[in-house]
Design a protein around this motif. Structure first.
Motif, PDB file in Angstrom:
ATOM      1  N   THR A 180       0.861  -1.194   0.000  1.00 26.44           N
ATOM      2  CA  THR A 180       0.000   0.000   0.000  1.00 26.44           C
ATOM      3  C   THR A 180       0.897   1.244   0.000  1.00 26.44           C
ATOM      4  O   THR A 180       2.080   1.150   0.372  1.00 26.44           O
ATOM      5  CB  THR A 180      -0.899   0.032   1.262  1.00 26.44           C
ATOM      6  OG1 THR A 180      -0.055   0.154   2.415  1.00 26.44           O
ATOM      7  CG2 THR A 180      -1.758  -1.214   1.376  1.00 26.44           C
ATOM      8  N   PRO A 181       0.357   2.411  -0.383  1.00 26.02           N
ATOM      9  CA  PRO A 181       1.206   3.619  -0.388  1.00 26.02           C
ATOM     10  C   PRO A 181       1.890   3.865   0.963  1.00 26.02           C
ATOM     11  O   PRO A 181       3.095   4.137   1.025  1.00 26.02           O
ATOM     12  CB  PRO A 181       0.216   4.741  -0.727  1.00 26.02           C
ATOM     13  CG  PRO A 181      -0.868   4.063  -1.510  1.00 26.02           C
ATOM     14  CD  PRO A 181      -0.979   2.682  -0.939  1.00 26.02           C
ATOM     15  N   VAL A 182       1.130   3.724   2.050  1.00 31.61           N
ATOM     16  CA  VAL A 182       1.723   3.962   3.361  1.00 31.61           C
ATOM     17  C   VAL A 182       2.672   2.810   3.723  1.00 31.61           C
ATOM     18  O   VAL A 182       3.704   3.014   4.377  1.00 31.61           O
ATOM     19  CB  VAL A 182       0.620   4.220   4.431  1.00 31.61           C
ATOM     20  CG1 VAL A 182      -0.103   2.973   4.819  1.00 31.61           C
ATOM     21  CG2 VAL A 182       1.166   4.922   5.655  1.00 31.61           C
ATOM     22  N   GLY A 183       2.366   1.600   3.242  1.00 27.70           N
ATOM     23  CA  GLY A 183       3.252   0.449   3.454  1.00 27.70           C
ATOM     24  C   GLY A 183       4.586   0.639   2.752  1.00 27.70           C
ATOM     25  O   GLY A 183       5.644   0.267   3.287  1.00 27.70           O
ATOM     26  N   GLN A 184       4.552   1.238   1.554  1.00 22.97           N
ATOM     27  CA  GLN A 184       5.800   1.501   0.819  1.00 22.97           C
ATOM     28  C   GLN A 184       6.663   2.525   1.562  1.00 22.97           C
ATOM     29  O   GLN A 184       7.875   2.402   1.628  1.00 22.97           O
ATOM     30  CB  GLN A 184       5.475   1.991  -0.595  1.00 22.97           C
ATOM     31  CG  GLN A 184       4.954   0.881  -1.485  1.00 22.97           C
ATOM     32  CD  GLN A 184       4.412   1.373  -2.822  1.00 22.97           C
ATOM     33  OE1 GLN A 184       4.370   2.578  -3.081  1.00 22.97           O
ATOM     34  NE2 GLN A 184       3.988   0.459  -3.660  1.00 22.97           N
ATOM     35  N   LYS A 185       5.990   3.535   2.142  1.00 24.15           N
ATOM     36  CA  LYS A 185       6.730   4.529   2.939  1.00 24.15           C
ATOM     37  C   LYS A 185       7.389   3.852   4.128  1.00 24.15           C
ATOM     38  O   LYS A 185       8.554   4.101   4.442  1.00 24.15           O
ATOM     39  CB  LYS A 185       5.763   5.602   3.473  1.00 24.15           C
ATOM     40  CG  LYS A 185       5.525   6.776   2.554  1.00 24.15           C
ATOM     41  CD  LYS A 185       4.765   7.849   3.346  1.00 24.15           C
ATOM     42  CE  LYS A 185       3.960   8.747   2.434  1.00 24.15           C
ATOM     43  NZ  LYS A 185       3.027   9.587   3.160  1.00 24.15           N
ATOM     44  N   ALA A 186       6.617   3.002   4.799  1.00 21.97           N
ATOM     45  CA  ALA A 186       7.131   2.299   5.982  1.00 21.97           C
ATOM     46  C   ALA A 186       8.313   1.408   5.604  1.00 21.97           C
ATOM     47  O   ALA A 186       9.322   1.362   6.312  1.00 21.97           O
ATOM     48  CB  ALA A 186       6.024   1.457   6.616  1.00 21.97           C
ATOM     49  N   LYS A 187       8.199   0.722   4.472  1.00 19.74           N
ATOM     50  CA  LYS A 187       9.257  -0.192   4.026  1.00 19.74           C
ATOM     51  C   LYS A 187      10.556   0.571   3.790  1.00 19.74           C
ATOM     52  O   LYS A 187      11.645   0.127   4.185  1.00 19.74           O
ATOM     53  CB  LYS A 187       8.834  -0.921   2.750  1.00 19.74           C
ATOM     54  CG  LYS A 187       9.832  -1.992   2.303  1.00 19.74           C
ATOM     55  CD  LYS A 187       9.339  -2.721   1.072  1.00 19.74           C
ATOM     56  CE  LYS A 187      10.201  -3.919   0.705  1.00 19.74           C
ATOM     57  NZ  LYS A 187      11.642  -3.661   0.607  1.00 19.74           N
ATOM     58  N   ALA A 188      10.434   1.739   3.153  1.00 21.21           N
ATOM     59  CA  ALA A 188      11.630   2.549   2.870  1.00 21.21           C
ATOM     60  C   ALA A 188      12.339   2.931   4.172  1.00 21.21           C
ATOM     61  O   ALA A 188      13.570   2.868   4.273  1.00 21.21           O
ATOM     62  CB  ALA A 188      11.243   3.797   2.088  1.00 21.21           C
ATOM     63  N   VAL A 189      11.551   3.303   5.179  1.00 25.59           N
ATOM     64  CA  VAL A 189      12.127   3.690   6.478  1.00 25.59           C
ATOM     65  C   VAL A 189      12.776   2.476   7.145  1.00 25.59           C
ATOM     66  O   VAL A 189      13.903   2.535   7.640  1.00 25.59           O
ATOM     67  CB  VAL A 189      11.038   4.292   7.413  1.00 25.59           C
ATOM     68  CG1 VAL A 189      11.600   4.552   8.802  1.00 25.59           C
ATOM     69  CG2 VAL A 189      10.492   5.589   6.826  1.00 25.59           C
ATOM     70  N   MET A 190      12.045   1.341   7.136  1.00 27.26           N
ATOM     71  CA  MET A 190      12.545   0.134   7.789  1.00 27.26           C
ATOM     72  C   MET A 190      13.799  -0.397   7.097  1.00 27.26           C
ATOM     73  O   MET A 190      14.739  -0.835   7.761  1.00 27.26           O
ATOM     74  CB  MET A 190      11.448  -0.937   7.826  1.00 27.26           C
ATOM     75  CG  MET A 190      10.348  -0.609   8.840  1.00 27.26           C
ATOM     76  SD  MET A 190       8.731  -1.309   8.439  1.00 27.26           S
ATOM     77  CE  MET A 190       8.958  -3.030   8.833  1.00 27.26           C
ATOM     78  N   ASP A 191      13.813  -0.327   5.760  1.00 24.74           N
ATOM     79  CA  ASP A 191      14.979  -0.806   5.010  1.00 24.74           C
ATOM     80  C   ASP A 191      16.229   0.007   5.322  1.00 24.74           C
ATOM     81  O   ASP A 191      17.347  -0.500   5.263  1.00 24.74           O
ATOM     82  CB  ASP A 191      14.708  -0.780   3.496  1.00 24.74           C
ATOM     83  CG  ASP A 191      13.753  -1.893   3.067  1.00 24.74           C
ATOM     84  OD1 ASP A 191      13.475  -2.783   3.900  1.00 24.74           O
ATOM     85  OD2 ASP A 191      13.282  -1.874   1.915  1.00 24.74           O
ATOM     86  N   SER A 192      16.002   1.296   5.671  1.00 21.29           N
ATOM     87  CA  SER A 192      17.166   2.139   5.979  1.00 21.29           C
ATOM     88  C   SER A 192      17.542   2.030   7.463  1.00 21.29           C
ATOM     89  O   SER A 192      18.426   2.727   7.946  1.00 21.29           O
ATOM     90  CB  SER A 192      16.879   3.603   5.613  1.00 21.29           C
ATOM     91  OG  SER A 192      15.891   4.122   6.490  1.00 21.29           O
ATOM     92  N   GLY A 193      16.813   1.153   8.188  1.00 23.37           N
ATOM     93  CA  GLY A 193      17.136   0.938   9.605  1.00 23.37           C
ATOM     94  C   GLY A 193      16.527   1.965  10.540  1.00 23.37           C
ATOM     95  O   GLY A 193      16.845   2.010  11.724  1.00 23.37           O
ATOM     96  N   GLY A 194      15.627   2.809  10.001  1.00 24.05           N
ATOM     97  CA  GLY A 194      15.023   3.854  10.830  1.00 24.05           C
ATOM     98  C   GLY A 194      13.771   3.369  11.552  1.00 24.05           C
ATOM     99  O   GLY A 194      13.288   2.265  11.306  1.00 24.05           O
ATOM    100  N   LEU A 195      13.282   4.208  12.453  1.00 22.78           N
ATOM    101  CA  LEU A 195      12.029   3.914  13.159  1.00 22.78           C
ATOM    102  C   LEU A 195      10.880   4.546  12.388  1.00 22.78           C
ATOM    103  O   LEU A 195      10.983   5.688  11.953  1.00 22.78           O
ATOM    104  CB  LEU A 195      12.063   4.497  14.579  1.00 22.78           C
ATOM    105  CG  LEU A 195      12.833   3.697  15.628  1.00 22.78           C
ATOM    106  CD1 LEU A 195      12.883   4.480  16.927  1.00 22.78           C
ATOM    107  CD2 LEU A 195      12.198   2.337  15.868  1.00 22.78           C
ATOM    108  N   VAL A 196       9.817   3.801  12.239  1.00 23.50           N
ATOM    109  CA  VAL A 196       8.666   4.300  11.495  1.00 23.50           C
ATOM    110  C   VAL A 196       8.018   5.448  12.281  1.00 23.50           C
ATOM    111  O   VAL A 196       7.783   5.334  13.483  1.00 23.50           O
ATOM    112  CB  VAL A 196       7.655   3.160  11.256  1.00 23.50           C
ATOM    113  CG1 VAL A 196       6.438   3.669  10.518  1.00 23.50           C
ATOM    114  CG2 VAL A 196       8.310   2.038  10.472  1.00 23.50           C
TER     115      VAL A 196
END
Length: 198
Positions: free
Chosen positions: A43-59
């Protein structure tokens, strides 16, 4: 009926939430599960979350609220839901209220399981021993050191969420140290009272 469950780790929220799900037919929403589902669904918000998680950040809170907003639109959550372990901070509580208001919704009841924290570690150790004895895997949360870290985080960030809802007249405190069935009865009594004021 839209509910929030508050209380420290080990207070029995999961056990009681499962009973409410079975009796009232509303889903228990865990932000971790919703996050993983949104990422998997792309989902659009899921893609945003994935980008943050992939970079090791906190959502961010904004992303989490977006995921909750999407999830409560699904058919199974239309007649209500239980938010377990969310909101974790005052900022999340305020953002959740704003998001629900924008949809013409509100939380019907906030239940806080009040427990003696000094006895929680014993409860966790016992739970781990019972799981081992039954040949079941021990949850990593049931390691006493991991548990103490989670309890510290709860006291630092989340304990202030209950007074926020108390000021708004939405909070009911439940004695979480009583036997499981008695806690369930107290919760059902609180839910009946909340339903009458809706």
């Amino acid at each position: 009926m839209r509910l929030i469950f508050l209380g420290p780790p080990g207070a029995g929220k999961g056990t009681q939430a499962t009973r409410i799900v079975a009796k009232h037919g509303i889903p228990q929403l865990s932000t971790g599960d919703m996050l993983r589902a949104a990422v998997a669904a792309g989902t659009p918000v899921g893609q945003k979350a994935k980008a943050v998680m992939d970079s090791g950040g906190l959502v961010s809170d904004e992303i989490v609220i977006g995921i909750v907003a999407d999830r409560i639109e699904e058919a199974d959550a239309r007649k209500g839901f239980i938010l377990d372990g969310f909101p974790r901070t005052l900022a999340q509580a305020e953002a959740l209220d704003g998001m629900l208001e924008s949809k013409g919704l509100k939380i019907d009841a906030v239940l806080e399981l009040v427990v003696d924290q000094s006895k929680l570690v014993d409860r966790i150790v016992k739970r781990a021993e019972e799981a081992k004895a039954a040949g079941q895997p021990v949850r990593k949360d049931d390691d006493p050191e991991v548990f103490k870290t989670r309890l510290d985080a709860y006291n630092r960030d989340t304990a202030i969420v209950a007074p926020y809802y108390e000021k708004r007249g939405q909070l009911t405190k439940i004695d979480g140290m009583k036997p499981i069935d008695e806690v369930t009865i107290a919760i059902e009594t609180a839910l009946s009272a909340a339903a009458e004021t809706r």
